[in-house]
Design a protein around this motif. Structure first.
Motif, mmCIF file in Angstrom:
data_model
loop_
_atom_site.group_PDB
_atom_site.id
_atom_site.type_symbol
_atom_site.label_atom_id
_atom_site.label_comp_id
_atom_site.label_asym_id
_atom_site.label_seq_id
_atom_site.Cartn_x
_atom_site.Cartn_y
_atom_site.Cartn_z
ATOM 1 N N LEU A 109 0.964 -1.319 -0.101
ATOM 2 C CA LEU A 109 -0.043 0.075 0.130
ATOM 3 C C LEU A 109 0.842 1.364 0.094
ATOM 4 O O LEU A 109 1.846 1.251 0.569
ATOM 5 N N GLY A 110 0.345 2.409 -0.588
ATOM 6 C CA GLY A 110 1.026 3.643 -0.704
ATOM 7 C C GLY A 110 -0.104 4.663 -0.961
ATOM 8 O O GLY A 110 -1.168 4.677 -0.717
ATOM 9 N N TYR A 111 0.694 5.731 -0.496
ATOM 10 C CA TYR A 111 -0.199 7.203 -0.757
ATOM 11 C C TYR A 111 0.366 8.321 -1.381
ATOM 12 O O TYR A 111 1.572 8.117 -2.062
ATOM 13 N N ALA A 112 -0.415 9.106 -1.791
ATOM 14 C CA ALA A 112 -0.057 10.422 -2.734
ATOM 15 C C ALA A 112 0.409 11.447 -2.057
ATOM 16 O O ALA A 112 -0.198 12.140 -1.308
ATOM 17 N N HIS B 115 6.925 1.146 7.132
ATOM 18 C CA HIS B 115 6.823 -0.140 6.107
ATOM 19 C C HIS B 115 5.980 0.399 5.137
ATOM 20 O O HIS B 115 5.002 -0.384 4.461
ATOM 21 N N ILE B 116 6.127 1.562 4.579
ATOM 22 C CA ILE B 116 5.383 2.195 3.222
ATOM 23 C C ILE B 116 6.449 2.234 2.341
ATOM 24 O O ILE B 116 7.384 2.879 2.391
ATOM 25 N N PHE B 117 6.242 1.412 1.100
ATOM 26 C CA PHE B 117 7.242 1.253 0.057
ATOM 27 C C PHE B 117 6.764 1.686 -1.292
ATOM 28 O O PHE B 117 7.213 1.165 -2.188
ATOM 29 N N LEU B 118 5.601 2.536 -1.222
ATOM 30 C CA LEU B 118 5.054 2.800 -2.557
ATOM 31 C C LEU B 118 4.714 4.243 -2.184
ATOM 32 O O LEU B 118 3.578 4.585 -1.232
ATOM 33 N N TYR B 119 5.038 5.288 -2.973
ATOM 34 C CA TYR B 119 4.832 6.546 -2.773
ATOM 35 C C TYR B 119 4.648 7.292 -4.049
ATOM 36 O O TYR B 119 5.448 7.153 -4.983
ATOM 37 N N ARG B 120 3.925 8.105 -4.198
ATOM 38 C CA ARG B 120 3.621 9.259 -5.318
ATOM 39 C C ARG B 120 4.136 10.501 -5.058
ATOM 40 O O ARG B 120 3.872 11.249 -4.178
ATOM 41 N N LEU B 121 5.221 10.837 -5.905
ATOM 42 C CA LEU B 121 5.938 12.124 -5.908
ATOM 43 C C LEU B 121 5.132 13.058 -6.317
ATOM 44 O O LEU B 121 4.631 13.283 -7.343
ATOM 45 N N PRO B 122 5.136 14.397 -5.811
ATOM 46 C CA PRO B 122 4.106 15.465 -6.045
ATOM 47 C C PRO B 122 5.015 16.131 -7.379
ATOM 48 O O PRO B 122 5.845 15.993 -7.718
ATOM 49 N N SER B 123 4.029 16.565 -8.464
ATOM 50 C CA SER B 123 4.325 17.150 -9.631
ATOM 51 C C SER B 123 5.105 18.237 -9.392
ATOM 52 O O SER B 123 6.239 18.559 -10.331
ATOM 53 N N GLU B 124 4.811 18.968 -8.389
ATOM 54 C CA GLU B 124 5.747 20.324 -8.388
ATOM 55 C C GLU B 124 7.136 20.027 -7.633
ATOM 56 O O GLU B 124 7.590 21.127 -7.154
ATOM 57 N N PHE B 125 7.603 18.847 -7.490
ATOM 58 C CA PHE B 125 8.837 18.863 -6.714
ATOM 59 C C PHE B 125 9.893 19.620 -7.320
ATOM 60 O O PHE B 125 10.477 20.300 -6.473
ATOM 61 N N VAL B 126 10.095 19.711 -8.546
ATOM 62 C CA VAL B 126 11.127 20.625 -9.072
ATOM 63 C C VAL B 126 10.279 21.803 -9.394
ATOM 64 O O VAL B 126 9.395 21.849 -10.277
ATOM 65 N N ILE C 72 -2.217 2.394 -4.705
ATOM 66 C CA ILE C 72 -2.195 3.620 -4.021
ATOM 67 C C ILE C 72 -3.556 4.183 -3.387
ATOM 68 O O ILE C 72 -4.489 3.878 -4.247
ATOM 69 N N LEU C 73 -3.713 4.502 -2.065
ATOM 70 C CA LEU C 73 -4.710 4.724 -1.430
ATOM 71 C C LEU C 73 -4.885 6.301 -1.802
ATOM 72 O O LEU C 73 -4.195 7.017 -1.400
ATOM 73 N N ASP D 147 -1.363 9.404 4.427
ATOM 74 C CA ASP D 147 -0.473 8.335 5.177
ATOM 75 C C ASP D 147 -1.428 7.949 6.472
ATOM 76 O O ASP D 147 -1.424 6.569 6.816
ATOM 77 N N ASP D 148 -1.938 8.735 6.834
ATOM 78 C CA ASP D 148 -2.618 8.534 8.298
ATOM 79 C C ASP D 148 -4.166 7.172 7.846
ATOM 80 O O ASP D 148 -4.369 6.279 8.722
ATOM 81 N N ALA D 149 -4.790 7.733 6.688
ATOM 82 C CA ALA D 149 -5.670 6.488 6.234
ATOM 83 C C ALA D 149 -5.000 5.383 5.928
ATOM 84 O O ALA D 149 -5.547 4.289 6.402
ATOM 85 N N LEU D 150 -3.895 5.233 5.640
ATOM 86 C CA LEU D 150 -2.979 4.118 5.124
ATOM 87 C C LEU D 150 -2.971 3.057 6.663
ATOM 88 O O LEU D 150 -3.386 1.970 6.891
ATOM 89 N N LEU D 151 -2.268 4.089 7.515
ATOM 90 C CA LEU D 151 -2.013 3.445 8.953
ATOM 91 C C LEU D 151 -3.197 2.855 9.606
ATOM 92 O O LEU D 151 -3.496 2.008 10.358
ATOM 93 N N THR D 152 -4.643 3.759 9.440
ATOM 94 C CA THR D 152 -5.675 3.429 10.023
ATOM 95 C C THR D 152 -6.316 2.116 9.388
ATOM 96 O O THR D 152 -6.948 1.175 10.132
ATOM 97 N N LEU D 153 -6.156 1.933 8.006
ATOM 98 C CA LEU D 153 -6.781 0.946 7.312
ATOM 99 C C LEU D 153 -5.826 -0.437 7.871
ATOM 100 O O LEU D 153 -6.568 -1.414 7.997
ATOM 101 N N ARG D 154 -4.530 -0.347 8.099
ATOM 102 C CA ARG D 154 -3.850 -1.312 8.464
ATOM 103 C C ARG D 154 -4.144 -1.956 9.828
ATOM 104 O O ARG D 154 -4.181 -3.338 9.985
ATOM 105 N N ARG D 155 -4.349 -0.997 10.794
ATOM 106 C CA ARG D 155 -4.706 -1.288 12.239
ATOM 107 C C ARG D 155 -6.058 -2.017 12.146
ATOM 108 O O ARG D 155 -6.496 -3.013 12.834
#
Length: 310
Positions: free
Chosen positions: A4-7, A60-71, A279-280, A286-294
């Motif tokens: 699972l990952g988040y955006a 233990h989150i190994f999936l992540y969406r990088l923001p488009s405005e990073f640069v 991706i959730l 990320d709080d939604a991911l951790l809440t779902l995991r619990r």
């Protein structure tokens, strides 16, 4: 098994790599001050990215969406004299080493203004420029083809056949650096799961199944029946999907704050024979991911596979 990952944004930490500025603010500055401002923002984004990735690994989150405005404003003319790739080559190298060492999958979702099937040449060109920027970031990080760029089919709902043809035609104009990363996601208003799938099969690229979008725009197809074909579009790469829960029956298209655990369990029950990254897409990130995991742990549901490298 599933990861699972988040955006983009963590709500649990303030260190998010999406600091930005505006063209109006930069235009108030002299050229050297403008470059200094852009450099400071990107340096902050690198600092925050490293902090955020360390936080993700710790959780233990190994999936992540990088923001488009990073640069910041990388594709805008206001930054055309800024060679950010050269100036931050060391930062890209070090960040990429960490990402690869820890087994993190990075993805991106270019903005809604990037419409590859547009009838307007200027929009198509700006879309290609945006896609090239995203691909360049992942190339500079040294990431493999699992670091994909997610896009929608685009506009043209009044003549879908022509709209799909335009996408296929314009896809051929993309450089290989983009072609090898671009994937198509079904949307919630225009192009269905089956239409997106058939386009992906036609041009030979992966499809991202967004299960919420499918429920918003379902012509009666059972997504499970199409699952083997969707998985097959990924070839040797790990399939990626999106999941969110509707905010309410009245506002069904909007994302809820968290994931409905019953909906999640029902979704993954059809994925038991596959390795899939999900991706959730929730307001609580990320709080939604951790809440779902619990919640899954309380139910005794084992869905995730933690894939950290040393």
């Amino acid at each position: 098994m599933i990861r699972l990952g988040y955006a983009c944004i963590s709500v649990k930490t303030k260190n998010n790599p999406n600091k930005k500025t505006t063209v109006a603010q930069l235009n108030k500055l002299e050229p050297q001050a403008r470059l200094k401002k852009l450099r400071q923002i990107l340096q902050t984004n690198f600092f925050n990215l490293m902090d955020l990735l360390a936080y993700n690994v710790e959780n233990h989150i190994f999936l992540y969406r990088l923001p488009s405005e990073f640069v910041p404003l990388a594709t805008h003319t206001v930054a055309e004299n800024w060679d950010w790739a050269k100036e931050f080559a060391w930062d890209f190298k070090k960040a990429g080493e960490f990402i690869r060492r820890k087994g993190i999958r990075m993805t991106a979702h270019p903005g809604h203004f990037s419409i590859l099937n547009s009838e307007k040449p200027a929009v198509v060109q700006s879309t290609i420029t945006d896609f090239c920027y995203h691909a360049r970031v992942f190339d500079l990080l040294g990431l493999d083809d699992n670091s994909v760029l997610v896009t929608h089919v685009g506009g043209g709902i009044d003549d879908k056949a022509a709209a799909l043809d335009r996408f296929a035609t314009h896809f051929e104009q993309l450089p290989d650096s983009v072609k090898r990363r671009l994937v198509v996601e079904n949307d919630d208003t225009s192009f269905t799961m089956v239409e997106a799938l058939e386009l992906c099969e036609r041009i030979g690229i992966p499809m991202v199944l967004d299960i919420h979008h499918h429920h918003c725009l379902n012509n009666g197809e059972n997504w499970v029946d199409y699952l083997p074909r969707i998985i097959q579009t990924w070839g040797d790469r790990t399939p990626k999907m999106h999941m969110s829960s509707p905010k309410s029956e009245k506002d069904f298209r909007s994302h809820a704050d968290n994931i409905n655990p019953d909906e999640f369990v029902n979704f993954i029950s059809s994925l038991t024979h596959y390795h899939v990254d999900i991706i959730l897409e929730c307001k609580n990130k990320d709080d939604a991911l951790l809440t779902l995991r619990r919640e899954l742990k309380k139910r005794g549901v084992e869905a995730e596979a933690f894939a950290s490298k040393s």
